[in-house]
Design a protein around this motif. Structure first.
Motif, PDB file in Angstrom:
ATOM      1  N   TRP A 170      54.794  82.169   8.160  1.00 16.30           N
ATOM      2  CA  TRP A 170      55.573  82.813   7.097  1.00 16.30           C
ATOM      3  C   TRP A 170      56.440  81.783   6.370  1.00 16.30           C
ATOM      4  O   TRP A 170      56.533  81.790   5.142  1.00 16.30           O
ATOM      5  CB  TRP A 170      56.476  83.890   7.689  1.00 16.30           C
ATOM      6  N   ILE A 171      57.074  80.915   7.145  1.00 11.56           N
ATOM      7  CA  ILE A 171      57.954  79.900   6.554  1.00 11.56           C
ATOM      8  C   ILE A 171      57.157  78.953   5.662  1.00 11.56           C
ATOM      9  O   ILE A 171      57.558  78.643   4.530  1.00 11.56           O
ATOM     10  CB  ILE A 171      58.689  79.121   7.666  1.00 11.56           C
ATOM     11  N   ALA A 172      56.017  78.488   6.159  1.00 13.51           N
ATOM     12  CA  ALA A 172      55.185  77.566   5.387  1.00 13.51           C
ATOM     13  C   ALA A 172      54.672  78.205   4.103  1.00 13.51           C
ATOM     14  O   ALA A 172      54.502  77.527   3.083  1.00 13.51           O
ATOM     15  CB  ALA A 172      54.014  77.086   6.240  1.00 13.51           C
ATOM     16  N   GLU A 173      54.428  79.509   4.133  1.00 13.94           N
ATOM     17  CA  GLU A 173      53.944  80.226   2.953  1.00 13.94           C
ATOM     18  C   GLU A 173      55.061  80.513   1.956  1.00 13.94           C
ATOM     19  O   GLU A 173      54.807  81.009   0.859  1.00 13.94           O
ATOM     20  CB  GLU A 173      53.300  81.556   3.370  1.00 13.94           C
ATOM     21  N   GLY A 174      56.307  80.241   2.344  1.00 16.05           N
ATOM     22  CA  GLY A 174      57.430  80.526   1.458  1.00 16.05           C
ATOM     23  C   GLY A 174      57.835  81.983   1.456  1.00 16.05           C
ATOM     24  O   GLY A 174      58.458  82.460   0.502  1.00 16.05           O
ATOM     25  N   LEU A 175      57.505  82.715   2.531  1.00 11.85           N
ATOM     26  CA  LEU A 175      57.801  84.144   2.593  1.00 11.85           C
ATOM     27  C   LEU A 175      59.177  84.438   3.177  1.00 11.85           C
ATOM     28  O   LEU A 175      59.638  85.578   3.112  1.00 11.85           O
ATOM     29  CB  LEU A 175      56.742  84.869   3.439  1.00 11.85           C
ATOM     30  N   VAL A 176      59.823  83.432   3.762  1.00 15.37           N
ATOM     31  CA  VAL A 176      61.128  83.631   4.405  1.00 15.37           C
ATOM     32  C   VAL A 176      62.216  83.101   3.486  1.00 15.37           C
ATOM     33  O   VAL A 176      62.215  81.927   3.113  1.00 15.37           O
ATOM     34  CB  VAL A 176      61.182  82.915   5.769  1.00 15.37           C
ATOM     35  N   GLU A 177      63.127  83.986   3.124  1.00 10.57           N
ATOM     36  CA  GLU A 177      64.198  83.614   2.204  1.00 10.57           C
ATOM     37  C   GLU A 177      65.306  82.862   2.932  1.00 10.57           C
ATOM     38  O   GLU A 177      65.644  83.174   4.075  1.00 10.57           O
ATOM     39  CB  GLU A 177      64.779  84.875   1.549  1.00 10.57           C
ATOM     40  N   ILE A 178      65.872  81.881   2.256  1.00  5.17           N
ATOM     41  CA  ILE A 178      66.975  81.107   2.827  1.00  5.17           C
ATOM     42  C   ILE A 178      68.238  81.961   2.854  1.00  5.17           C
ATOM     43  O   ILE A 178      68.556  82.657   1.888  1.00  5.17           O
ATOM     44  CB  ILE A 178      67.219  79.830   1.995  1.00  5.17           C
ATOM     45  N   LYS A 179      68.944  81.919   3.983  1.00  2.00           N
ATOM     46  CA  LYS A 179      70.200  82.649   4.129  1.00  2.00           C
ATOM     47  C   LYS A 179      71.239  81.686   4.689  1.00  2.00           C
ATOM     48  O   LYS A 179      71.009  81.040   5.714  1.00  2.00           O
ATOM     49  CB  LYS A 179      70.018  83.843   5.069  1.00  2.00           C
ATOM     50  N   THR A 180      72.359  81.575   4.014  1.00  2.00           N
ATOM     51  CA  THR A 180      73.401  80.640   4.426  1.00  2.00           C
ATOM     52  C   THR A 180      73.850  80.916   5.858  1.00  2.00           C
ATOM     53  O   THR A 180      74.125  82.062   6.224  1.00  2.00           O
ATOM     54  CB  THR A 180      74.618  80.739   3.481  1.00  2.00           C
ATOM     55  N   GLY A 181      73.895  79.854   6.662  1.00  2.00           N
ATOM     56  CA  GLY A 181      74.350  79.986   8.039  1.00  2.00           C
ATOM     57  C   GLY A 181      73.271  80.387   9.022  1.00  2.00           C
ATOM     58  O   GLY A 181      73.538  80.517  10.219  1.00  2.00           O
ATOM     59  N   THR A 182      72.040  80.593   8.533  1.00  2.00           N
ATOM     60  CA  THR A 182      70.927  80.995   9.395  1.00  2.00           C
ATOM     61  C   THR A 182      69.734  80.091   9.129  1.00  2.00           C
ATOM     62  O   THR A 182      69.394  79.843   7.972  1.00  2.00           O
ATOM     63  CB  THR A 182      70.521  82.460   9.119  1.00  2.00           C
ATOM     64  N   SER A 183      69.108  79.595  10.189  1.00  2.00           N
ATOM     65  CA  SER A 183      67.927  78.758   9.995  1.00  2.00           C
ATOM     66  C   SER A 183      66.766  79.619   9.514  1.00  2.00           C
ATOM     67  O   SER A 183      66.768  80.846   9.674  1.00  2.00           O
ATOM     68  CB  SER A 183      67.543  78.061  11.303  1.00  2.00           C
ATOM     69  N   LEU A 184      65.764  78.971   8.930  1.00  2.00           N
ATOM     70  CA  LEU A 184      64.597  79.705   8.445  1.00  2.00           C
ATOM     71  C   LEU A 184      63.900  80.442   9.585  1.00  2.00           C
ATOM     72  O   LEU A 184      63.448  81.579   9.420  1.00  2.00           O
ATOM     73  CB  LEU A 184      63.622  78.747   7.766  1.00  2.00           C
ATOM     74  N   PHE A 185      63.812  79.811  10.754  1.00  2.00           N
ATOM     75  CA  PHE A 185      63.130  80.470  11.867  1.00  2.00           C
ATOM     76  C   PHE A 185      63.912  81.695  12.336  1.00  2.00           C
ATOM     77  O   PHE A 185      63.325  82.752  12.609  1.00  2.00           O
ATOM     78  CB  PHE A 185      62.934  79.505  13.035  1.00  2.00           C
ATOM     79  N   GLN A 186      65.225  81.575  12.434  1.00  2.00           N
ATOM     80  CA  GLN A 186      66.032  82.722  12.847  1.00  2.00           C
ATOM     81  C   GLN A 186      65.920  83.859  11.833  1.00  2.00           C
ATOM     82  O   GLN A 186      65.884  85.032  12.204  1.00  2.00           O
ATOM     83  CB  GLN A 186      67.490  82.291  13.016  1.00  2.00           C
ATOM     84  N   ARG A 187      65.847  83.500  10.558  1.00  2.00           N
ATOM     85  CA  ARG A 187      65.652  84.509   9.519  1.00  2.00           C
ATOM     86  C   ARG A 187      64.282  85.172   9.697  1.00  2.00           C
ATOM     87  O   ARG A 187      64.138  86.390   9.565  1.00  2.00           O
ATOM     88  CB  ARG A 187      65.750  83.845   8.147  1.00  2.00           C
TER      89      ARG A 187
END
Length: 726
Positions: A450-467
């Motif tokens: 999901w992360i590699a596809e750009g499907l996970v939105e960036i959220k301040t204070g949270t890593s992409l994997f945790q999101r």
């Protein structure tokens, strides 16, 4: 990836990336980039509104507009990505070159880099102008179709309901199952007290979502302790019978996990299975069989040994069910059981139902569910926490005269649940359509994809994997994916019910032309491979397969559970260095022994997953992958010297360091302290042979890793034993 958004969500962050000083855009271009970025904010807001409406309910003109916009979005993203690739500069010189040759090559590379970057900046100026023109056309069509009148809604949760597993056990194994479980058990029981006798095969038949698998599992758990050996194996549509036979063997005895059994054909697997079963009293469940041909092949393996063996086969096909000695026709839940199931999912029990519960709406909804447990569970997950008005609005959607009335009730309810998801979750759910039916989908690799596809939105204070984990949990709470626990009670995988899979595959068909890369040569444009952004290969033979050089825009390459006659001398990845856009490279459970040195060219690579592969030594080129977030090897995958000098953004690292000398090991341990984002760390090898200096460096580094959640240190050579610290 989404029906509506396409790549629009990825473009704005990349435009903002261009505004950094390091990219040195031409005069006046920054203002244009900012203008495009501002316009995209408005376009994305509109797209989110449109996305709240079912695709089938959209006006045809709106669909045309969305199709055109989606195609443009991928072209825009390709333009930006190609620019970012070109301005990153050349790959460092090969260490094998002589010093003088290296200096000359470095100067030539520098001159070429200056020319290439200048040309790239000139090209991006024209590309931005083109994007601005396209967005202007988009805005004109928006006004023409009056899309601003579309109303939006959104809601989400971010934690797994702590009662979920317990509720699943109670719901799936108690509510409404006592009667059917007892009846099926009686059909399987021997006459009197005699435990010997002929083999008995009983089929369980019913519509999708009725609970056939749940019933079979309940009876299996109840009766299997009285048998010598047991197996529970799902089949599904289009499943290779050879794989099914091998899974039966593995369930019966783990010795069949040995790779030597992978090469057996159907005939030899059946013979192996017959030989094993001949001397054992066995209980086997074959779940979800779709064709008589498949069942005929599997059934030949079940030998008669006069020991009272039992077999259950579940199916939704009556012609398959009729091939068994006895047939159990599973019935829908009664009204009372349906009500109890709904209230248990909503409130934790019927006795906990609040006084303001909308009883009239509840009755209508249960009637629509028709006693199908999957429909009741899905509806409950969608209605939890909703107001009385939302309940009655749901009832109106049943009886409002729309196209949903023409669809099977359960499928209609599932589609309602899909459109109730936030937009970002729909995209992640659609991604699961790439997996086969009944496939066990591991959580961590899925989130990284999901992360590699750009499907996970960036959220301040949270890593992409945790999101991404939040997304996974939300999908579990929606009941659209089924949580699967590991042996220690952790939810680490999921499955997709076949009816949900049908739904998302049907929706994904509308994305058949979503890949729209920039045209390369005419030859490339004529080939379908030039349009591919993601390639997921599961359970295939790779002996004659190779990565075609036209896969130039590939973002995700996952080759999983694939076999080869030999792990050596395979040239299938020889063009890997051409995939400059690649973000994810996964070779899980695939017999590949080495990676090409050219992997160092993949400057955007974020995930390198080699778990259970045959790769024993990483090439030195991996040291150039500065954007790596996850590097997961096996316990024997050796690290290249100097890996962590530049690779400092890792969130997950799993490697062996036995190949390094004492000084390199100490440097590796020291460099670990620079991994400020690492959450998961697994290091294998002779960790205490380097003395106090090595241990001191390790302790100091661990003290700096404030985000570390999982630590595993395994010393294989201390006192001749495997010594593990978790």
């Amino acid at each position: 990836m989404d029906l509506v958004m396409g790549a629009m969500g990825n473009i704005a962050p990349k435009l903002l990336q261009l505004l950094r000083d390091e990219y040195k855009l031409q005069k006046g271009l920054k203002e244009k980039v900012q203008s495009v970025s501002d316009e995209l904010v408005h376009v994305n807001a509109l797209l989110r509104k449109v996305a709240e409406v079912s695709w089938d309910q959209l006006d045809e003109q709106v669909k045309i507009w969305l199709d055109q916009l989606r195609e443009k979005s991928y072209e825009m993203e390709d333009i930006l990505d190609t620019f970012l690739v070109r301005v990153e500069g050349p790959v460092p010189s090969d260490k094998k070159d002589g010093k003088l040759k290296c200096k000359l090559k470095k100067k030539m590379d520098s001159l070429f880099s200056l020319f290439s970057k200048a040309k790239a900046r000139h090209d991006i100026a024209g590309a931005i102008e083109d994007i601005m023109k396209q967005l202007k056309e988009v805005d004109e069509r928006r006004a023409r179709y009056k899309l601003d009148d579309v109303v939006a809604k959104a809601a989400a949760t971010s934690r797994i309901d702590p009662r979920l597993v317990a509720m699943n056990i109670e719901v799936n194994k108690l509510i409404g199952i006592e009667k059917s479980s007892g009846e099926l058990s009686n059909m399987l029981s021997p006459v009197g007290n005699d435990s010997t006798g002929k083999i008995k095969i009983v089929s369980v038949v019913g519509v999708g979502g009725l609970g056939k698998t749940t019933l079979a599992q309940a009876v299996y758990d109840k009766l299997n302790p009285t048998f010598d050996c047991k197996a529970f194996v799902p089949v599904g549509r289009d499943r290779d019978v050879k794989i099914v036979l091998r899974y039966i063997l593995i369930d019966l005895d783990e010795k069949y996990m040995d790779v030597k059994y992978n090469i057996l054909d159907e005939r030899k697997l059946i013979k192996e299975l017959q030989n094993f079963l001949r001397s054992n009293r066995y209980f086997i469940v074959i779940d979800d069989v779709w064709s008589t041909e498949t069942w005929n092949i599997i059934r030949t393996a079940f030998v008669e040994n006069d020991s009272g063996s039992r077999v259950i086969v579940t199916t939704r096909k009556r012609e398959v069910a009729s091939m068994a000695e006895e047939v159990y026709y599973l019935q829908p839940l009664s009204d009372d059981d349906s009500k109890m199931l709904l209230y248990t999912r909503l409130y934790g029990g019927e006795d906990k139902c609040p006084l303001n519960h909308p009883a009239e709406a509840s009755e209508k909804i249960l009637k629509k569910c028709g006693g199908v447990p999957l429909a009741v569970i899905t509806m409950a997950s969608m209605l939890v926490g909703k107001s009385r008005e939302d309940w009655y609005d749901m009832c109106k959607s049943f009886y409002g005269g729309n196209e949903g009335q023409q669809i099977h009730d359960t499928e209609w309810i599932l589609s309602l649940s899909y459109y109730d998801l936030p937009l970002y979750l729909r995209t992640c759910l659609l991604y699961l359509s790439v997996y086969p039916e009944d496939y066990l989908i591991e959580k961590d690799p899925l989130i990284w994809k999901w992360i590699a596809e750009g499907l996970v939105e960036i959220k301040t204070g949270t890593s992409l994997f945790q999101r991404g984990e939040e997304y996974f949990n939300q999908l579990i709470n929606s009941s659209l994916i089924q949580a699967v626990e590991s042996s220690d009670g952790v939810i680490d995988s999921c499955r997709v019910h076949d009816m949900v899979l049908d739904l998302i595959r049907d929706l994904s068909k509308k994305l058949a032309h979503h890949n729209r890369p920039m045209k390369q040569t005419q030859e490339d444009d004529d080939m379908g491979t030039a349009k591919v952004r993601s390639l997921v290969v599961l359970g295939c033979k790779l002996d004659s397969w190779f990565l075609h050089p036209s896969f130039k825009l590939l973002r995700v390459l996952a080759i999983e559970e694939c076999s080869r006659a030999s792990a050596e001398d395979w040239q299938g990845l020889r063009h890997l260095g051409n995939l400059l856009h690649l973000r994810y490279l996964g070779l899980r459970e695939t017999r590949i022994s080495e990676l090409p040195e050219e992997i160092g060219k993949l400057k955007f690579l974020q995930i390198l997953d080699l778990e259970r592969s045959g790769v024993r030594l990483l090439p030195s080129g991996v040291c150039q992958l500065t954007q790596l977030l996850c590097l997961r090897g096996n316990h024997f995958t050796k690290a290249p010297d100097g890996l962590l000098k530049k690779v400092t953004s890792l969130e997950e690292l799993r490697l062996n360091i036995d190949n390094l000398d004492d000084e390199s090991k100490r440097q590796f341990m020291k460099d670990l302290g620079n991994l400020s984002q690492v959450r998961v760390l697994s290091i294998y090898g002779e960790l205490r042979g380097g003395g106090m200096a090595l241990q001191s460096e390790l302790v100091q580094s661990l003290d700096n890793l404030h985000k570390l959640q999982h630590l595993r240190l395994v010393d294989y050579n201390f006192d001749g034993e495997d010594d593990t610290c978790k």
